[in-house]
Design a protein around this motif. Structure first.
Motif, short mmCIF file in Angstrom:
data_model
loop_
_atom_site.label_atom_id
_atom_site.label_comp_id
_atom_site.label_asym_id
_atom_site.label_seq_id
_atom_site.Cartn_x
_atom_site.Cartn_y
_atom_site.Cartn_z
N ALA A 125 13.82 109.86 -96.04
CA ALA A 125 14.39 111.11 -96.56
C ALA A 125 15.17 111.83 -95.46
CB ALA A 125 13.28 112.00 -97.10
N SER A 130 15.98 115.47 -100.21
CA SER A 130 14.59 115.86 -100.44
C SER A 130 13.77 114.64 -100.82
CB SER A 130 14.51 116.90 -101.55
OG SER A 130 14.87 116.33 -102.79
N ARG A 131 12.48 114.73 -100.62
CA ARG A 131 11.62 113.58 -100.95
C ARG A 131 11.57 113.33 -102.46
NH1 ARG A 131 6.46 114.02 -96.90
NH2 ARG A 131 5.99 112.00 -97.85
#
Length: 268
Positions: free
Chosen positions: A43, A49-50
């Motif tokens: 990421a 974002s994850r």
């Protein structure tokens, strides 16, 4: 591995992540079985974002390009080698006519790959080829048969990748599945011939020299000569084996020559 992923500069969506990973797989940078970095690291590399990363990886897994292994992270799926099923591979390896056809195919396609490689090889490609050749020569000096056989396959893979043709590269990878299965047996047969082991090294060195010197005609000829030598050696080994088999059958059929019993004494 982590240096091949780059920050996404635009919309930072799952589609952007998917496109980059797909490209890396298609271009052969990511290979079957390669493990992706952990979620946190990946990421950061993509600068997404994850949740976006998870959605991308989930989609790629659904497409059959990635596979998640519990406790072992995410890996590139087995996306090459599907041209031949396992039963067909076993049949090809075990039948001499199919092996001959396989070598005939390799002679032509590897000649083409070496020619393209000589035309398109980059400075980084040359560094990779030099390293592989150094390892092959070291294994040859030891001698380390098992390591040399593995490097043999790796060398042919590398030449195919230096051709920088996506379809050719993936076709060769599928073809080399058979090479990986049969290279040890082929080498054993060739090693039985006087000078066979040295001849194979000489042939690989000739391919290497022609590619890094960017000589397409010489590269094509060296690659085709290499496979032609294997074809000839395999044929001779097969004939020798057949002659030995026939001789053994004759011995079993007729047995050892019977000795005549000693003549009885005339005095008896």
């Amino acid at each position: 591995m982590s240096d091949i992923f780059f920050k996404i500069d635009h919309s930072r969506t799952a589609d952007e992540v998917i496109a980059q990973i797909e490209s890396l797989i298609l271009e052969g940078v990511l290979r079957s079985g390669d493990r992706l970095p952990g979620e946190r690291e990946l990421a950061l590399k993509f600068d997404v974002s994850r949740p976006i990363l998870r959605n991308a990886l989930k989609e790629l897994e659904a497409r059959g390009l990635l596979i998640s292994r519990h406790g072992d992270g995410t890996h590139v799926a087995d996306v090459t080698g599907q041209i031949f099923s396992r039963p067909v591979m076993d049949l090809i390896i075990s039948h001499s006519k199919a092996v001959a056809d396989y070598l005939e195919y390799r002679r032509e396609i590897e000649g083409l790959a070496a020619e393209y490689a000589a035309r398109r090889v980059t400075s980084d490609d040359i560094v990779l080829l030099d390293r592989i050749m150094e390892r092959m020569e070291a294994a040859h000096r030891n001698p380390d048969f098992e390591d040399e056989a593995k490097i043999d396959v790796e060398f042919h893979h590398a030449v195919g990748e230096c051709a920088h043709n996506i379809v050719l590269m993936h076709t060769l990878r599928a073809c080399y599945r058979l090479l990986s299965e049969g290279v040890a047996e082929n080498r054993l047969l060739i090693f039985d011939h006087s000078g066979g082991r040295d001849a194979l090294l000489d042939q690989h060195q000739a391919i290497h020299r022609a590619v890094i010197r960017r000589d397409p005609a010489a590269a094509r000829k060296a690659a085709m000569d290499h496979i032609a030598y294997i074809e000839k050696s395999m044929t001779e080994a097969e004939r020798s084996g057949e002659w030995q088999r026939i001789a053994r059958l004759k011995l079993r059929q007729h047995g050892e020559p019977k000795l005549m019993p000693p003549a009885e004494s005339a005095d008896r």
